[in-house]
Write an enzyme that holds these catalytic residues in place. Structure first.
Site, short mmCIF file in Angstrom:
data_model
loop_
_atom_site.label_atom_id
_atom_site.label_comp_id
_atom_site.label_asym_id
_atom_site.label_seq_id
_atom_site.Cartn_x
_atom_site.Cartn_y
_atom_site.Cartn_z
N GLY A 187 44.83 38.11 38.17
CA GLY A 187 45.10 38.20 36.74
C GLY A 187 45.73 39.55 36.45
N GLN A 206 47.99 47.05 31.81
CA GLN A 206 48.07 47.44 33.22
C GLN A 206 49.50 47.72 33.67
OE1 GLN A 206 45.46 43.99 34.65
NE2 GLN A 206 44.96 45.65 36.06
N CYS A 214 39.72 45.36 40.52
CA CYS A 214 40.79 45.42 39.53
C CYS A 214 41.98 46.13 40.16
CB CYS A 214 40.30 46.19 38.31
SG CYS A 214 41.53 46.36 37.02
N LEU A 215 43.17 45.60 39.91
CA LEU A 215 44.38 46.23 40.44
C LEU A 215 44.54 47.67 39.94
CD1 LEU A 215 46.88 43.25 40.04
CD2 LEU A 215 45.89 44.09 42.17
N HIS A 240 37.62 39.28 32.19
CA HIS A 240 38.08 40.57 32.72
C HIS A 240 39.41 40.97 32.08
CE1 HIS A 240 38.66 43.35 36.35
NE2 HIS A 240 39.85 43.35 35.78
N GLU A 241 40.34 40.00 32.02
CA GLU A 241 41.67 40.32 31.47
C GLU A 241 41.61 40.56 29.96
OE1 GLU A 241 43.69 41.16 33.65
OE2 GLU A 241 42.69 40.16 35.32
N HIS A 252 40.49 44.00 29.18
CA HIS A 252 41.55 45.01 29.31
C HIS A 252 42.25 45.25 27.97
CE1 HIS A 252 42.03 46.27 33.47
NE2 HIS A 252 41.98 45.03 33.92
CO CO Z 1 41.60 44.45 35.86
#
Ligand code: CO
Length: 151
Positions: A46, A51, A88-89, A130-131, A134
């Site tokens: 995701g 991000q 997480c990226l 999670h997304e 953000h």
């Molecule tokens: Co993340």
């Protein structure tokens, strides 16, 4: 289409609340296309617009079958609990356990401006949560217990 840089670690942009998308213009379509490209070359499931440095309410969720695009997503219903092991990226190399709902119903607009509704459970429910977090400047590390290095 282009791959954008993923904002990482303690960049203050990750802590900011994103603005709603008021009209789905060319900039938003390009953002969605670029986010798709960026997700496809990363090892993620995701991606949220902050991000890639854009403070707008846009997320992608890879369900395993398809990549869903949601504009102005809202979790309208949730139930149950699960212990979700997340990474997480934007926080590479770290994992932690987060208490997430077991099931969620999420509404958001697609790129044509249609209001869509998705029901998800287990891992995909976690990705939606999670997304969406953000977009409110919340990282999984803000909620997680037992944070540790990825093995
Ligand atoms: Co993340």
């Amino acid at each position: 289409m282009a791959i954008r840089n993923i904002v990482k670690d303690n960049d203050p942009i990750l802590k900011k609340k994103c603005r709603e998308v008021e009209s789905i213009d060319d900039k938003i379509i390009t953002l969605l296309d670029d986010m798709r490209d960026t997700l496809s070359v990363s090892n993620g499931v995701g991606l949220a617009a902050p991000q890639v440095g854009i403070l707008r309410r846009v997320i992608l969720v890879d369900t395993g079958d398809e990549i869903l695009e949601l504009i102005n997503p809202v979790i309208v219903k949730q139930s149950g609990h699960q212990d979700s092991l997340e990474g997480c990226l934007s926080v590479p190399g770290i994992r932690g356990h987060v208490d997430r709902p077991k099931k969620v119903t999420v509404q958001g607009y697609d790129r044509e401006g249609n209001l869509m509704e998705y029901k998800a459970q287990d891992f995909v429910a976690t990705i939606f949560c999670h997304e969406t977090d953000h977009l409110d400047g919340i990282l999984f590390t803000d909620k997680a217990t037992g944070i540790g290095k990825e093995k």
